[in-house]
Design a protein around this motif. Structure first.
Motif, PDB file in Angstrom:
ATOM      1  N   PHE A 150      40.900  62.599  46.975  1.00 62.78           N
ATOM      2  CA  PHE A 150      41.672  63.740  47.465  1.00 62.78           C
ATOM      3  C   PHE A 150      43.093  63.285  47.756  1.00 62.78           C
ATOM      4  O   PHE A 150      43.299  62.341  48.526  1.00 62.78           O
ATOM      5  CB  PHE A 150      41.070  64.301  48.759  1.00 62.78           C
ATOM      6  N   VAL A 151      44.066  63.947  47.153  1.00 64.36           N
ATOM      7  CA  VAL A 151      45.474  63.671  47.428  1.00 64.36           C
ATOM      8  C   VAL A 151      46.165  65.007  47.641  1.00 64.36           C
ATOM      9  O   VAL A 151      46.210  65.837  46.727  1.00 64.36           O
ATOM     10  CB  VAL A 151      46.161  62.911  46.272  1.00 64.36           C
ATOM     11  N   ASP A 152      46.699  65.205  48.848  1.00 64.80           N
ATOM     12  CA  ASP A 152      47.308  66.492  49.203  1.00 64.80           C
ATOM     13  C   ASP A 152      46.289  67.607  48.947  1.00 64.80           C
ATOM     14  O   ASP A 152      45.200  67.565  49.504  1.00 64.80           O
ATOM     15  CB  ASP A 152      48.602  66.704  48.416  1.00 64.80           C
TER      16      ASP A 152
ATOM     17  N   PRO B  53      39.297  57.410  54.652  1.00 67.34           N
ATOM     18  CA  PRO B  53      40.060  58.628  54.932  1.00 67.34           C
ATOM     19  C   PRO B  53      41.511  58.435  54.533  1.00 67.34           C
ATOM     20  O   PRO B  53      41.982  57.307  54.348  1.00 67.34           O
ATOM     21  CB  PRO B  53      39.899  58.798  56.447  1.00 67.34           C
ATOM     22  N   ALA B  54      42.229  59.525  54.403  1.00 67.83           N
ATOM     23  CA  ALA B  54      43.607  59.467  53.935  1.00 67.83           C
ATOM     24  C   ALA B  54      44.481  58.554  54.794  1.00 67.83           C
ATOM     25  O   ALA B  54      45.310  57.805  54.288  1.00 67.83           O
ATOM     26  CB  ALA B  54      44.201  60.878  53.884  1.00 67.83           C
ATOM     27  N   LYS B  55      44.253  58.577  56.100  1.00 72.81           N
ATOM     28  CA  LYS B  55      45.108  57.784  57.006  1.00 72.81           C
ATOM     29  C   LYS B  55      44.941  56.284  56.775  1.00 72.81           C
ATOM     30  O   LYS B  55      45.835  55.503  57.108  1.00 72.81           O
ATOM     31  CB  LYS B  55      44.790  58.121  58.459  1.00 72.81           C
ATOM     32  N   ALA B  56      43.811  55.870  56.218  1.00 72.95           N
ATOM     33  CA  ALA B  56      43.559  54.445  55.981  1.00 72.95           C
ATOM     34  C   ALA B  56      43.848  54.034  54.543  1.00 72.95           C
ATOM     35  O   ALA B  56      43.656  52.881  54.182  1.00 72.95           O
ATOM     36  CB  ALA B  56      42.107  54.106  56.327  1.00 72.95           C
ATOM     37  N   ASN B  57      44.312  54.991  53.727  1.00 73.81           N
ATOM     38  CA  ASN B  57      44.429  54.706  52.298  1.00 73.81           C
ATOM     39  C   ASN B  57      45.695  55.306  51.693  1.00 73.81           C
ATOM     40  O   ASN B  57      45.667  55.877  50.612  1.00 73.81           O
ATOM     41  CB  ASN B  57      43.183  55.228  51.573  1.00 73.81           C
ATOM     42  N   GLY B  58      46.785  55.214  52.414  1.00 79.57           N
ATOM     43  CA  GLY B  58      48.066  55.666  51.880  1.00 79.57           C
ATOM     44  C   GLY B  58      48.135  57.142  51.572  1.00 79.57           C
ATOM     45  O   GLY B  58      48.848  57.551  50.650  1.00 79.57           O
TER      46      GLY B  58
END
Length: 331
Positions: A307-309, A281-286
């Motif tokens: 997925f970015v933003d 998930p985003a929180k674990a991957n910058g």
């Protein structure tokens, strides 16, 4: 507590035990919890029919990890992802090929081609506002793998490029190039091959360990310090589509050692196929969610996603058996 002499309850116990027949021994507390789930579904006829149909093939009540995350805690999520990956790895197979047949793998991506890709001549790239251009993948590969992996492989690859304009609408086509290489060494056979960490080719990967944890450590250590994203390991896994089944299975099992790996989406349909997404998930991957989508029926990789933003990139994989090199599978 339901009446144990109730014949309906006794039937539920039989169903729970039948579903658990092929699963590891469990505690009485786990059995009771599973029993209560079935009883709850029994009171909802429409949902009960769905569970009864699934129970014949999957131990849904006992091992919720494959399709349903077991809890919201990080430890349980990691265990759930590990169960999905282990189960998928156990299903991975290569097709049985006749003498002149080929294993066919297709990749279509919304991302630009790899940096080492040799771009065909073109005057300009398509703008993002073109609807007609967006109907084509930005980059694609088709690979034909012979029965004898040491023999000559064939690959057709290409990029989306501008072909002209009709009024205000930009038109695109797909500029392709083809190449052949023994043992699938398409990148390493180039005069200026890419860095080893960017590729997973059969010949190049032959020396990699078969132990999943050792495989994880080997590949994750090869990512340069200038590009430290944990999610790059998932890109490794997705680029292993040309590897034989035993190595693809090892890559799946190795993924469970990725810190923070979890089930990011329990059910996702891509290209008409439904799978389960495992990744970071985003929180674990910058801030960037990265995952792979796995088909639970055969362990194959359906897609790799990032997925970015508000932006999303996706690589979609399809498979088949082709009768001739350079021709798509029939049907």
């Amino acid at each position: 507590m339901p009446d144990v002499d109730d014949p309906e309850v006794d039937g539920v116990d039989s169903i729970v035990r039948a579903v658990l027949a092929d699963t590891p021994r469990m505690t009485e507390e786990s059995f009771a919890a599973g029993r209560e789930r079935v009883l709850a579904q029994r009171r909802k006829p429409r949902q009960w029919l769905r569970i009864a149909s699934v129970a014949a093939g999957v131990a849904l009540v006992a091992t919720t990890a494959l399709f349903i995350p077991s809890s919201d805690t990080e430890l349980a999520e990691t265990a759930s992802a590990a169960s999905v990956l282990d189960r998928a790895a156990s299903l991975v197979r290569d097709p049985d090929l006749m003498q002149n047949q080929f294993r066919y793998v297709s990749l279509e991506s919304t991302s630009p081609p790899p940096l080492y890709y040799e771009m065909p001549p073109s005057s300009e790239r398509p703008p993002p506002s073109s609807k007609q251009c967006d109907s084509l993948p930005m980059y694609a590969e088709q690979t034909w793998i012979p029965r004898d992996p040491a023999a000559e492989w064939f690959q057709l690859s290409g990029v989306r490029q501008v072909s002209g304009k009709v009024g205000d609408e930009v038109k695109c086509d797909f500029r392709t190039t083809d190449r052949a290489a023994e043992h699938g060494a398409f990148a390493t056979a180039r005069p200026n091959p890419p860095p080893a960490w960017e590729i997973l080719e059969p010949k190049h990967a032959a020396g990699l360990p078969r132990d999943p944890e050792a495989m994880y450590r080997k590949l994750s250590a090869s990512v340069p310090r200038a590009n430290p994203s944990l999610g790059n390991f998932l890109l490794f896994v997705s680029r292993g589509f040309m590897l034989p089944a035993d190595m693809r299975a090892t890559l799946l099992r190795a993924t469970k050692y990725l810190p923070g790996v979890t089930v990011t989406q329990e059910s996702v349909t891509i290209d008409g196929r439904t799978g389960i997404a495992v990744g970071l998930p985003a929180k674990a991957n910058g801030g960037a969610q990265q995952d792979i989508v796995i088909d639970p029926k055969d362990g194959s990789l359906i897609a790799y996603r990032r997925f970015v933003d508000n932006q999303k990139s996706i690589d979609v994989f399809t498979y088949g058996v082709a009768e001739k090199s350079g021709e798509k599978p029939r049907g």
